[in-house]
Design an enzyme around this catalytic site. Sequence first.
Site, mmCIF file in Angstrom:
data_model
loop_
_atom_site.group_PDB
_atom_site.id
_atom_site.type_symbol
_atom_site.label_atom_id
_atom_site.label_comp_id
_atom_site.label_asym_id
_atom_site.label_seq_id
_atom_site.Cartn_x
_atom_site.Cartn_y
_atom_site.Cartn_z
ATOM 1 C CG ASP A 36 -12.745 12.303 -10.103
ATOM 2 O OD1 ASP A 36 -13.082 13.462 -10.436
ATOM 3 O OD2 ASP A 36 -11.606 11.838 -10.349
ATOM 4 C CG ASN A 89 -16.973 17.849 -15.918
ATOM 5 O OD1 ASN A 89 -16.711 18.830 -16.610
ATOM 6 N ND2 ASN A 89 -16.324 17.575 -14.797
ATOM 7 C CE1 TYR A 155 -9.079 18.564 -23.343
ATOM 8 C CE2 TYR A 155 -9.251 20.503 -24.747
ATOM 9 C CZ TYR A 155 -9.571 19.838 -23.577
ATOM 10 O OH TYR A 155 -10.387 20.440 -22.649
ATOM 11 C CE LYS A 159 -12.676 17.885 -23.537
ATOM 12 N NZ LYS A 159 -13.625 17.458 -22.510
ATOM 13 C CB ILE A 188 -12.262 27.015 -16.630
ATOM 14 C CG1 ILE A 188 -13.214 27.229 -17.820
ATOM 15 C CG2 ILE A 188 -13.009 27.099 -15.297
ATOM 16 C CD1 ILE A 188 -13.878 28.585 -17.911
ATOM 17 C CB THR A 190 -9.770 23.470 -13.275
ATOM 18 O OG1 THR A 190 -9.291 23.125 -14.583
ATOM 19 C CG2 THR A 190 -11.150 24.114 -13.401
#
Length: 250
Positions: A36, A89, A155, A159, A188, A190
Amino acid sequence: MKLAGKVAIITGGGGGIGRASAMLFASEGARVAVADIDSVSGEETAEKIKENGHEAIFIKMDVSNSESVKNLINESVRRLGGLHILFNNAGVGNSEVRSTDMSEEEWDSVIDINLKGVFLGIKHAVPAIIQSGGGSIINTSSLLGLKGQKFLSAYNASKGGVVLLTKNAALEYGKHNIRVNAIAPGVIDTNIIDHWKRDERRWPIISKANALGRIGSPEEVANAVLFLASDDASFITGATLPVDGGGLTF
Ligand code: NAD
């Protein structure tokens, strides 16, 4: 134990989906490299895994930087003894503006992290995975890689690119016993969706915009990633698996 004896790298391992996947992979027997750009959250994931009695290391890195990705692969192979699984990811959103109002700097940054980052992961990891006898690469696309959404041009494009890069890599490396798949999460729970949660007008709509009428958890996504990483998915490659509560039904 679905990943016994395997070595796995998870980029964005300090965040919601990455952390849940790293912890699940480790509990299924994998030796895990948590990668990360954020040292605090990344270290925390590795610590949690070790507290649970499993093996993990943290490597600070930037997926958009080729040298950094190369170093991640080399260090992981050296310290964990090979490489079988790469979960590409790490990702970022973009500020919600029309394309005409988006700066070129922001466009470049989103594409560099979300799309070039996946390319660099594949580029540097494939030789190491071949050396280890083959394995599995999973890339994080999005529901918004499969359908358009206003004000999220960079984005959307990044993607969507991940979906076809996944098919391309599946074709190029299938003969080397490497499967390459993608997941397409819906909404999701997060950090990446914090700004939507604070939007009192839109959140009630966004949070229910799928067949199940709720958002998903990082653990629900991790279960799908584990499936694609493991031999349970031994004849699946080039696929993009929606993990979206039926968000594509809308
Ligand atoms: P998150 O913000 O919790 O996690 C993202 C992680 O990526 C963070 O730990 C961050 O520090 C790391 N990161 C960002 N830039 C990086 C870089 N240049 N190099 C290395 N690490 C970097 O959010 P999340 O939801 O867990 O996101 C994981 C992936 O899931 C992303 O690719 C995101 O686009 C995708 N996704 C999320 C959702 C959702 O609703 N949460 C939906 C679809 C797709």
